[in-house]
Design a protein around this motif. Sequence first.
Motif, PDB file in Angstrom:
ATOM      1  N   VAL A  36       0.790  -1.213  -0.032  1.00 28.46           N
ATOM      2  CA  VAL A  36      -0.028   0.017  -0.095  1.00 28.46           C
ATOM      3  C   VAL A  36       0.885   1.198   0.059  1.00 28.46           C
ATOM      4  O   VAL A  36       0.669   2.338  -0.836  1.00 28.46           O
ATOM      5  CB  VAL A  36      -0.962  -0.066   1.143  1.00 28.46           C
ATOM      6  N   SER A  37       1.872   1.120   0.764  1.00 28.44           N
ATOM      7  CA  SER A  37       2.816   2.330   1.031  1.00 28.44           C
ATOM      8  C   SER A  37       3.545   2.563  -0.515  1.00 28.44           C
ATOM      9  O   SER A  37       3.790   3.752  -0.846  1.00 28.44           O
ATOM     10  CB  SER A  37       3.837   2.083   2.047  1.00 28.44           C
ATOM     11  N   ALA A  38       3.789   1.705  -1.210  1.00 26.94           N
ATOM     12  CA  ALA A  38       4.701   1.869  -2.399  1.00 26.94           C
ATOM     13  C   ALA A  38       3.657   2.554  -3.375  1.00 26.94           C
ATOM     14  O   ALA A  38       4.079   3.096  -4.139  1.00 26.94           O
ATOM     15  CB  ALA A  38       5.121   0.514  -2.977  1.00 26.94           C
ATOM     16  N   GLN A  39       2.425   1.944  -3.375  1.00 22.49           N
ATOM     17  CA  GLN A  39       1.285   2.390  -4.276  1.00 22.49           C
ATOM     18  C   GLN A  39       1.046   3.801  -4.165  1.00 22.49           C
ATOM     19  O   GLN A  39       1.024   4.775  -4.975  1.00 22.49           O
ATOM     20  CB  GLN A  39      -0.041   1.685  -4.238  1.00 22.49           C
ATOM     21  N   VAL A  40       0.985   4.077  -2.903  1.00 23.04           N
ATOM     22  CA  VAL A  40       0.720   5.634  -2.606  1.00 23.04           C
ATOM     23  C   VAL A  40       1.934   6.533  -2.992  1.00 23.04           C
ATOM     24  O   VAL A  40       1.813   7.638  -3.319  1.00 23.04           O
ATOM     25  CB  VAL A  40       0.369   5.808  -1.033  1.00 23.04           C
ATOM     26  N   HIS A  41       3.129   6.189  -2.785  1.00 25.11           N
ATOM     27  CA  HIS A  41       4.313   6.720  -3.291  1.00 25.11           C
ATOM     28  C   HIS A  41       4.540   7.020  -4.840  1.00 25.11           C
ATOM     29  O   HIS A  41       4.677   8.071  -5.389  1.00 25.11           O
ATOM     30  CB  HIS A  41       5.419   6.110  -2.618  1.00 25.11           C
ATOM     31  N   GLU A  42       3.838   6.060  -5.332  1.00 23.15           N
ATOM     32  CA  GLU A  42       3.850   6.118  -7.000  1.00 23.15           C
ATOM     33  C   GLU A  42       3.001   7.172  -7.312  1.00 23.15           C
ATOM     34  O   GLU A  42       3.170   7.682  -8.327  1.00 23.15           O
ATOM     35  CB  GLU A  42       3.368   4.660  -7.524  1.00 23.15           C
ATOM     36  N   LEU A  43       1.774   7.352  -6.729  1.00 24.66           N
ATOM     37  CA  LEU A  43       0.777   8.276  -6.985  1.00 24.66           C
ATOM     38  C   LEU A  43       1.421   9.727  -6.805  1.00 24.66           C
ATOM     39  O   LEU A  43       1.427  10.535  -7.332  1.00 24.66           O
ATOM     40  CB  LEU A  43      -0.575   8.210  -6.006  1.00 24.66           C
ATOM     41  N   GLU A  44       2.346   9.900  -5.531  1.00 23.70           N
ATOM     42  CA  GLU A  44       2.981  11.163  -5.087  1.00 23.70           C
ATOM     43  C   GLU A  44       3.842  11.421  -6.376  1.00 23.70           C
ATOM     44  O   GLU A  44       4.070  12.603  -6.590  1.00 23.70           O
ATOM     45  CB  GLU A  44       3.266  11.117  -3.695  1.00 23.70           C
ATOM     46  N   HIS A  45       4.542  10.484  -6.618  1.00 25.96           N
ATOM     47  CA  HIS A  45       5.597  10.730  -7.870  1.00 25.96           C
ATOM     48  C   HIS A  45       5.003  11.037  -8.975  1.00 25.96           C
ATOM     49  O   HIS A  45       5.385  12.027  -9.764  1.00 25.96           O
ATOM     50  CB  HIS A  45       6.157   9.264  -7.942  1.00 25.96           C
ATOM     51  N   ALA A  46       3.654  10.569  -9.159  1.00 22.87           N
ATOM     52  CA  ALA A  46       2.905  11.072 -10.576  1.00 22.87           C
ATOM     53  C   ALA A  46       2.644  12.164 -10.450  1.00 22.87           C
ATOM     54  O   ALA A  46       2.656  13.307 -11.590  1.00 22.87           O
ATOM     55  CB  ALA A  46       2.004  10.142 -10.827  1.00 22.87           C
TER      56      ALA A  46
END
Length: 307
Positions: A36-46
């Motif tokens: 979950v943490s990795a997916q949220v970080h992907e969104l923040e990066h995008a």
Amino acid sequence: MSLQFNYRHLYYFWVVGHEGGMSRAAERLGMAVQTVSAQVHELEHALGCSLLKPAGRGLALTEAGQEAMRQADQIFQIGEALAGRVREAATAPVVRLAIGIADGIPKPVVQRLLEPIMEEPHLRLLCHDGEFEGLLAELALHRVDMVISDRPPPPNPSLRLYSWALGSSPIAWWATPALAERVRAIRQEAASLAEALSHPEVGVLLPTGHNILREGIDRWFERHHVRPRIVGEFEDSALLTTFGAGGLGVFPVVDLVRHDLAHHGELRCLGPCEGVVEHFYAITPQKKIEHRLVHRLTQSSLARPAS
């Protein structure tokens, strides 16, 4: 729609935001916290900004995160309703009728003209206001099924349109009680109602020149060799009536909707605008009408072919 980020990542962030932490969100989603943490970080990066920040033992939304959450709330509320709306659209026997309405037509008149179809089960009526020429273009492109107007379409060899007379209504002059009393006093000395309405103490409200009714009213004053003191001109008939009911001036109303003036308070009819009649037409893109509701309207007791 932007494809720069994954909407599944947005969903994970949305759950984290509502749960207030990664652990509770992971438990709700049935996933590992690290995933979950990795997916949220992907969104923040995008998106190029931080959406979450530490807050005690949990997480809080940054200002950017608060805005993202507001948008996500709307997105997923719509998403949750999607399946039901699609099933409803696929199974309900909806009868859709899209109508373009010329902006000079009084709205209560439109309701009266459409009475022959208002009892249709599962009716879905889409009404579009607009200028006459623009609505004819929409009709030619089949974006509306018909147009209701105060005039038939002009001859155009490249744009074959047909009109049907839906009805007509004479015109009368109306005013507030105080203004009506002033006109009554002036009429004791005036030769006609037109002359009384042209008195310097009486203001007159009129539709703008783009409305065909204006031509008939102008000719009415010309026949009586008088010129009114025009204090307001309006494209929208409802706005004209609203200002007239507010006492700005005497105003013309089609007799077809005289009973609809009740919600404006006490208004008085001063008399007819003799010889001035507003006509109403249904305009269709073809002479053989395929839409059954349009056919019902054009075959009503008031309607007849006009071209």
